[in-house]
Design an enzyme around this catalytic site. Sequence first.
Site, short mmCIF file in Angstrom:
data_model
loop_
_atom_site.label_atom_id
_atom_site.label_comp_id
_atom_site.label_asym_id
_atom_site.label_seq_id
_atom_site.Cartn_x
_atom_site.Cartn_y
_atom_site.Cartn_z
CD GLU A 179 3.69 -62.94 -6.78
OE1 GLU A 179 2.97 -63.97 -6.77
OE2 GLU A 179 3.99 -62.36 -7.83
CE LYS A 221 6.12 -65.06 -8.33
NZ LYS A 221 5.54 -66.11 -9.17
C1 5MM Z 1 1.32 -66.02 -14.03
O1 5MM Z 1 0.85 -64.77 -13.56
C2 5MM Z 1 0.38 -64.71 -12.22
C3 5MM Z 1 -0.87 -63.88 -12.08
O2 5MM Z 1 -1.88 -64.37 -12.78
P1 5MM Z 1 -3.30 -63.64 -12.68
O3 5MM Z 1 -3.07 -62.16 -12.73
O4 5MM Z 1 -3.96 -64.16 -13.87
O5 5MM Z 1 -3.91 -64.09 -11.40
C4 5MM Z 1 1.36 -63.95 -11.34
O6 5MM Z 1 0.94 -63.94 -10.00
C5 5MM Z 1 2.70 -64.56 -11.42
O7 5MM Z 1 2.71 -65.81 -10.78
C6 5MM Z 1 3.77 -63.69 -10.79
O8 5MM Z 1 3.44 -62.36 -10.66
C7 5MM Z 1 5.02 -63.83 -11.62
O9 5MM Z 1 4.73 -63.56 -12.95
P2 5MM Z 1 5.70 -62.61 -13.77
O10 5MM Z 1 5.14 -62.67 -15.16
O11 5MM Z 1 5.64 -61.28 -13.12
O12 5MM Z 1 7.05 -63.28 -13.66
#
Ligand code: 5MM
Length: 339
Positions: A179, A221
């Site tokens: 990601e 991702k």
């Molecule tokens: C769920 O949020 C994840 C990050 O958590 P932390 O900042 O608490 O470590 C994040 O990595 C998430 O899996 C992805 O970025 C996708 O989340 P969004 O909200 O951008 O779809």
Amino acid sequence: MNKDQLADIAKKMVTPGKGILAADESTGTIKKRFDGINLESTEESRRDWREMLFRADDAMSEYISGVILYDETLRQKAKDGAPLAEVISATGAVPGIKVDMGAKDMAGFKGEKITEGLDGLRDRLNEYYELGARFAKWRAVIEIDSDARPHQAVIQANCHALARYAALCQEANIVPIVEPEVLMDGDHTIERCHAVTGRVLRRLYEELFMARVFLEGTVLKPNMVVPGAKCADQASASEVAERTVNTLKRTVPAAVPGIAFLSGGQSDEQATAHLDAMNRIGGLPWKLTFSYGRALQAAPLKAWNGSNVEAGQAAFRHRAKMNGLASLGQWEKGFERAA
Ligand code: 5MM
């Protein structure tokens, strides 16, 4: 490395009509989300919230291919004593685990980040496999502006770390989600995001190649190509779709089975509409689906409000269904009003 197993799991994660639930908020982030509904963040409230989602059986079995968990959740048990990872597996979804240790300031590059967590990762991955995780996630955070950010050194360091993480995952028979997130904060244009996302992905696949990562056993991702949230010129869904697909075609090998986007702060409906518009283009070598955190959970969290399981599950089912349809290019705006 069992290549057949890795390829099978990766393929399952991007099953047509399904996508990934990113429920891997670390303790600090979930506290912020719970603050929004005035709920205290405790081990129990975090468990109850996540169990509510994983027990939404029809939503999970029809639209969710995998769930990304945080370390605490992978070790937690449901109210009836069943491990949460088993609750997820029982719906047919694959349990996964976030293994990075967060994005920290990168020395020498004020305001830019480098993701940490490689030390001791081999042992952690072996333990996570024993606990039931079959895929993992590592997020690189790329700051962007209209000027010098991101610096190439920051891109290289983050992509190198992603490649080392991915190789270690595959050694442990765990599928790596890679990601690289170019943030949407700021007032930069969509053209700028387009150029930067291309630079990042190009470097990422060079690093994955050099680290001998088996691409068929990975899932990408990425962010979508969008203007900064504060940019005066916002873009139509078709422009976002065309620019994102254009960048991916130029950079992501066809051996990668699927691409599961992050939502990154887009509204729920935007995240769905953009995914749908990309899938309507057709003729692409990879599956395009979702791996949303906020865009799948914001509405259910509000509806659940700490205790209303039925309303929470109904809101989750709706967003999961909308995104499931978008992953097939079959979503329509009217379906939202029908909810
Ligand atoms: C769920 O949020 C994840 C990050 O958590 P932390 O900042 O608490 O470590 C994040 O990595 C998430 O899996 C992805 O970025 C996708 O989340 P969004 O909200 O951008 O779809």
